[in-house]
Design a protein around this motif. Structure first.
Motif, short mmCIF file in Angstrom:
data_model
loop_
_atom_site.label_atom_id
_atom_site.label_comp_id
_atom_site.label_asym_id
_atom_site.label_seq_id
_atom_site.Cartn_x
_atom_site.Cartn_y
_atom_site.Cartn_z
N LEU A 97 75.10 18.47 21.59
CA LEU A 97 74.40 17.16 21.06
C LEU A 97 73.24 16.75 22.05
O LEU A 97 72.19 16.47 21.39
CB LEU A 97 75.62 16.00 21.49
CG LEU A 97 76.68 16.16 20.42
CD1 LEU A 97 77.67 15.04 20.71
CD2 LEU A 97 76.11 15.92 19.08
N LYS A 98 73.22 17.25 23.22
CA LYS A 98 71.97 17.07 24.37
C LYS A 98 70.92 17.76 23.61
O LYS A 98 69.91 17.28 23.58
CB LYS A 98 72.24 17.52 25.53
CG LYS A 98 73.00 16.20 26.36
CD LYS A 98 73.04 16.65 27.91
CE LYS A 98 74.32 15.81 28.43
NZ LYS A 98 74.76 16.43 29.68
N SER A 99 71.10 18.99 23.13
CA SER A 99 70.13 19.72 22.56
C SER A 99 69.61 19.17 21.26
O SER A 99 68.01 19.58 20.92
CB SER A 99 70.70 21.31 22.54
OG SER A 99 70.73 21.94 23.64
N THR A 100 70.34 18.59 20.36
CA THR A 100 70.06 18.12 19.18
C THR A 100 69.01 16.78 19.47
O THR A 100 68.03 16.71 18.67
CB THR A 100 71.11 17.55 18.43
OG1 THR A 100 71.75 16.62 18.98
CG2 THR A 100 71.96 18.76 18.01
N THR A 101 69.41 16.05 20.32
CA THR A 101 68.27 14.93 20.60
C THR A 101 66.90 15.48 21.35
O THR A 101 66.20 14.54 21.10
CB THR A 101 69.14 14.10 21.60
OG1 THR A 101 69.47 14.46 22.67
CG2 THR A 101 70.32 13.40 21.04
N ARG A 102 66.68 16.42 21.84
CA ARG A 102 65.41 16.74 22.14
C ARG A 102 64.94 17.93 21.28
O ARG A 102 65.02 19.11 21.27
CB ARG A 102 65.65 17.78 23.58
CG ARG A 102 66.43 17.12 24.47
CD ARG A 102 66.15 17.67 25.82
NE ARG A 102 67.47 17.39 26.59
CZ ARG A 102 68.18 18.26 27.29
NH1 ARG A 102 67.80 19.46 27.23
NH2 ARG A 102 69.12 18.12 28.36
N GLY A 103 64.01 17.57 20.25
CA GLY A 103 63.17 17.99 19.38
C GLY A 103 63.68 19.65 19.16
O GLY A 103 62.95 20.57 19.26
N SER A 104 64.91 19.81 18.97
CA SER A 104 65.23 21.00 18.24
C SER A 104 65.39 21.20 16.87
O SER A 104 66.36 21.46 16.27
CB SER A 104 66.46 21.43 19.08
OG SER A 104 67.62 20.81 18.74
N GLY A 105 64.36 20.70 16.10
CA GLY A 105 64.59 20.89 14.73
C GLY A 105 64.30 19.66 13.82
O GLY A 105 63.31 19.73 13.14
N TRP A 106 64.83 18.68 14.20
CA TRP A 106 64.70 17.51 13.19
C TRP A 106 64.52 16.23 14.07
O TRP A 106 65.34 15.62 14.37
CB TRP A 106 66.16 17.08 12.55
CG TRP A 106 67.18 17.20 13.29
CD1 TRP A 106 68.06 17.97 14.20
CD2 TRP A 106 67.81 15.71 14.01
NE1 TRP A 106 68.90 17.46 15.07
CE2 TRP A 106 68.84 16.05 14.85
CE3 TRP A 106 67.79 14.37 13.54
CZ2 TRP A 106 69.65 15.16 15.49
CZ3 TRP A 106 68.61 13.38 14.01
CH2 TRP A 106 69.57 13.90 14.93
N SER A 107 63.09 16.10 14.38
CA SER A 107 62.85 15.09 15.42
C SER A 107 63.27 13.55 15.04
O SER A 107 63.89 13.03 15.72
CB SER A 107 61.16 15.06 15.29
OG SER A 107 60.76 14.15 14.07
#
Lengths: 107, 107
Positions: A97-107
């Motif tokens: 989840l942390k990685s998803t919130t840091r610009g990893s695909g879907w800003s």
DNA sequence: TCGTGTATTCGTCAACTAACGAACACCTGG
DNA sequence: CCAGGTGTTCGTTAGTTGACGAATACACGA
């Protein structure tokens, strides 16, 4: 209403959980649910059809990543099961989840 | 020898990585490579055919989870790219690997 | 050079997946 | 009771996946 299946914590499977997270749409749903617990299915912004979305929720639910309770009307309230998953597979979901919130695909 | 494709760190994709991890066979290979870096493909104990195994290594390599170098003869040396993945998606792989080593499927 | 060991590639097959629309089920408000 | 809102289920379709054997490519040693 038909009872919705939720796996027990002891039945959670890491591969099943990772598979559920591996789809960009589902990962986005999961992040949204964690950011705003209790959202109903209809409140998610998406281009997908209702049936497709419903199928994704089912995958998330049956993998044990979320819980879907009955809400007002015929709606479903979506809750994260992050803490339960954490008890079986520490830090896996929180790191994802942390990685998803840091610009990893879907800003 | 044909050059083996390895994605650059900046091209790593979380969904692709999670998908690569979502298969029990690949998760086991990944854990083995991390436990014993530099292993050649032939040293992995499995019931699967050689071609199937090769396909799994390809998925791991193209997702960026491992690096495959030329070894002696025509062998491949398998190295984890855990540190590189960590720089893009902190703790994701390490958390997954920790969960695999604690009785989550394949003692 | 010829075999052996190592690994990839190709073609095939069955199973699964994501997507959709249409139909259905259910609650709530008029 | 009926209409509208919310989700699920069903059937279909196109694309992907994982598995295999056979064929191929390559390096090394005899």
């Amino acid at each position: 209403m038909k009872p919705l299946f939720h796996p027990r914590v002891e039945d959670l499977d890491l591969s099943t959980i990772l598979h559920a997270c591996a789809d960009p749409t589902r990962l986005r749903l999961l992040a949204d649910i964690n950011a705003e617990p209790g959202k109903t299915c209809g409140t998610f912004k998406t281009e997908l059809s209702k049936s497709t979305l419903s199928a994704h929720f089912k995958v998330l639910r049956e993998s044990g990543l979320i819980r879907q309770d009955l809400g007002p009307g015929n709606s479903r309230l979506n809750w994260p099961r992050t803490a339960e998953v954490h008890s079986r597979f520490p830090d896996v979901i929180s790191a994802i989840l942390k990685s998803t919130t840091r610009g990893s695909g879907w800003s």
